[in-house]
Scaffold this active site. Structure first.
Site, PDB file in Angstrom:
ATOM      1  CE  LYS A   1      -0.605  -3.416   4.218  1.00  0.00           C
ATOM      2  NZ  LYS A   1      -0.693  -4.743   3.593  1.00  0.00           N
TER       3      LYS A   1
ATOM      4  CB  SER B   1      -0.894   0.028   1.245  1.00  0.00           C
ATOM      5  OG  SER B   1      -1.698  -1.116   1.318  1.00  0.00           O
TER       6      SER B   1
ATOM      7  CG  HIS C   1      -1.177   7.047   5.886  1.00  0.00           C
ATOM      8  ND1 HIS C   1      -2.388   6.389   5.982  1.00  0.00           N
ATOM      9  CD2 HIS C   1      -1.098   7.509   4.601  1.00  0.00           C
ATOM     10  CE1 HIS C   1      -3.005   6.450   4.816  1.00  0.00           C
ATOM     11  NE2 HIS C   1      -2.254   7.116   3.962  1.00  0.00           N
TER      12      HIS C   1
END
Length: 258
Positions: free
Chosen positions: A154, A132, A140
């Site tokens: 991630k 992503s 974020h």
């Protein structure tokens, strides 16, 4: 006649994973699909068969190693999924959480590390990882969901893949849309620059079907290897846009490294 690529897809029953599997099944001369999932009933519902599907858990490396035997390529489409905590009160924002054994650190980091290690042990020579956008920004909003820091984990897994020595293609998709693919111009970038300054102010989103198509094209195109990039699309009705069909040219715009 060339031998079809043996492609192992994890997260095969997910909304994007199932699209990737369906696209691979449409080209039996080029690909042999081997899917990996936890729920056999869901596989049967989605694909009408359990043939060529393996069942296990990315948290258990032993189930991965056996299933990966003989595959040349791994496509990672697994991700932790936040769940809403009850019904929000009127005027209040909903709160989200992750099950204790499915937090992003477990699924998006350790689960991906398990997959990468199992692929390396099995002789896989190319891994396509779908992630992503937003991983450069610790603040974020997605990181605050369930206090999971999902984009941070991630990003750490992406670095682990790059450091593994296996050829990689890392596709960081923008906001995923459940809309038809093959109708938009696709745009690639790096380090969330398109999130910070969206081209022409367009939404930083993309249909899942287009992400699935880029995954399949990355399996075929040598210039997609050892590249990591952000991926969004122009709106379908944007004036002057040209629908992306030349994926060689698209991958030529991408660069190596995180």
């Amino acid at each position: 006649m060339t031998t079809p690529l043996q492609v192992f897809v994890t997260g095969a029953t997910g909304r994007t994973g199932s699209l990737v599997c369906q696209k691979l099944q449409q080209h039996p001369q080029q690909f042999t699909l081997r899917g990996f999932a936890r729920n056999s009933e869901k596989v049967q519902q989605l694909f009408g068969t359990k043939d060529n599907f393996f069942f296990g858990d990315i948290r258990d490396p032993k189930t991965l190693i056996k299933a990966l035997e003989g595959c040349s390529t791994l496509v990672i489409l697994t991700s932790a999924t936040p769940q809403m905590k009850g019904m929000p009160q009127p005027g209040m924002r909903p709160e989200f959480t992750f099950p204790n054994d499915e937090i992003p650190q477990v699924i998006d980091y350790q689960g991906q590390v398990n997959q990468i290690d199992a692929a390396k042990a099995s002789g896989v020579n190319h891994i396509v990882l779908v992630g992503s956008m937003g991983g450069t920004n610790e603040n974020h909003p997605l990181n605050s969901l369930g206090n999971g820091n999902i984009l941070i984990w991630k990003r750490k897994a992406e670095q682990y893949l790059i450091d593994s020595g296996i050829d990689y293609t890392i596709i960081r998709a923008g906001g995923l849309l459940d809309q038809p693919g093959g109708k938009r111009e696709l745009l690639v970038g790096k380090n969330d620059t398109m999130l910070i300054n969206p081209p022409d102010g367009i939404p930083t989103s993309i249909p899942r079907a287009d992400v699935a198509e880029v995954v399949v094209q990355a399996l075929l195109e040598p210039n997609a290897r050892n590249k990591a990039f952000d991926l969004i699309s122009q709106p379908e009705d944007a004036p002057g846009t040209v629908v992306t069909t030349d994926f060689v040219a698209l991958f030529a715009q991408t660069t190596p490294g995180l």
